[in-house]
Design a protein around this motif. Sequence first.
Motif, PDB file in Angstrom:
ATOM      1  N   MET A   1      27.393  14.070  -7.483  1.00  8.23           N
ATOM      2  CA  MET A   1      28.811  13.784  -7.276  1.00  8.23           C
ATOM      3  C   MET A   1      29.100  12.334  -7.637  1.00  8.23           C
ATOM      4  N   ILE A   2      30.250  12.099  -8.264  1.00  7.58           N
ATOM      5  CA  ILE A   2      30.629  10.745  -8.658  1.00  7.58           C
ATOM      6  C   ILE A   2      31.055   9.957  -7.436  1.00  7.58           C
ATOM      7  N   GLN A   3      30.500   8.786  -7.247  1.00 11.61           N
ATOM      8  CA  GLN A   3      30.852   7.942  -6.120  1.00 11.61           C
ATOM      9  C   GLN A   3      32.276   7.437  -6.278  1.00 11.61           C
ATOM     10  N   GLY A   4      32.890   7.081  -5.113  1.00 13.89           N
ATOM     11  CA  GLY A   4      34.273   6.651  -5.120  1.00 13.89           C
ATOM     12  C   GLY A   4      34.523   5.455  -6.014  1.00 13.89           C
ATOM     13  N   GLY A   5      33.612   4.465  -5.967  1.00 10.70           N
ATOM     14  CA  GLY A   5      33.792   3.261  -6.778  1.00 10.70           C
ATOM     15  C   GLY A   5      33.759   3.573  -8.259  1.00 10.70           C
ATOM     16  N   LEU A   6      32.797   4.402  -8.674  1.00 10.27           N
ATOM     17  CA  LEU A   6      32.677   4.763 -10.081  1.00 10.27           C
ATOM     18  C   LEU A   6      33.868   5.611 -10.527  1.00 10.27           C
ATOM     19  N   LEU A   7      34.331   6.505  -9.643  1.00  7.35           N
ATOM     20  CA  LEU A   7      35.481   7.331  -9.969  1.00  7.35           C
ATOM     21  C   LEU A   7      36.714   6.464 -10.221  1.00  7.35           C
ATOM     22  N   SER A   8      36.882   5.438  -9.403  1.00 11.84           N
ATOM     23  CA  SER A   8      38.013   4.519  -9.589  1.00 11.84           C
ATOM     24  C   SER A   8      37.921   3.801 -10.924  1.00 11.84           C
ATOM     25  N   ILE A   9      36.702   3.408 -11.283  1.00  9.82           N
ATOM     26  CA  ILE A   9      36.491   2.724 -12.562  1.00  9.82           C
ATOM     27  C   ILE A   9      36.828   3.659 -13.722  1.00  9.82           C
ATOM     28  N   LEU A  10      36.400   4.920 -13.615  1.00 11.66           N
ATOM     29  CA  LEU A  10      36.655   5.880 -14.689  1.00 11.66           C
ATOM     30  C   LEU A  10      38.149   6.199 -14.813  1.00 11.66           C
ATOM     31  N   LEU A  11      38.829   6.313 -13.685  1.00 10.81           N
ATOM     32  CA  LEU A  11      40.274   6.546 -13.725  1.00 10.81           C
ATOM     33  C   LEU A  11      40.990   5.348 -14.351  1.00 10.81           C
ATOM     34  N   LEU A  12      40.499   4.157 -14.024  1.00 10.37           N
ATOM     35  CA  LEU A  12      41.059   2.949 -14.630  1.00 10.37           C
ATOM     36  C   LEU A  12      40.851   2.978 -16.142  1.00 10.37           C
TER      37      LEU A  12
END
Length: 207
Positions: A1-12
């Motif tokens: 599962m993608i961690q919250g921090g990495l998910l935020s980076i990818l959405l950015l």
Amino acid sequence: MIQGGLLSILLLGFTLGIKHATEPDHVIAVSTIASRTKKLSRSSLAGVFWGLGHTATLLLIGVTAVALGRHIPENVATLLEFFVGVMLVYLGLNGVRKSRTVEEDGRHQHFHKKSFVIGVIHGLAGSAAMVLLTATTANTGSEAFQFILIFGAGTVVGMLLFTTLLGLPFLITSKKAIPIMLMRITSVISVLYGLYYMFQTGSGFFS
């Protein structure tokens, strides 16, 4: 599962990619290609192939530079930006020359190849900024790869939307006057903006 921090980076990265696709030099360059066809599918695919070329270059240069901990020299980055201006002038002049021949079936145009090559050139010019952006957001080479890939997906979506909108007027008319006029307008804009772009980047390079 993608961690919250990495998910935020990818959405950015995806959001920035969409925004990046609509920068003037990108839109103008692709418009000179997409305006040569009355087929909506070809116009849309021009944006897709631009995004693929752009992403391929950023992945190759960006991930390599981040992995090695290197940055692209400022003078090299400026020179690549200047070359984008040269490309815009060339595309514009070429468009003016061919404005009486609107591409209908692709037999006389390497349509998608041109879009891909334009994307590659824009990727080269934007690689320095991408390396810097990725270095400040990604902690590992794997995260850098994912960020640039998602950023690239955003550019594909953004340019796909733009070139689709560009092709919509051709669905409501069968007259060639509109595509010819559009070709001429986008070509002239490309020449003028290319000269301006060359002046701006050239001033920075020689200052």
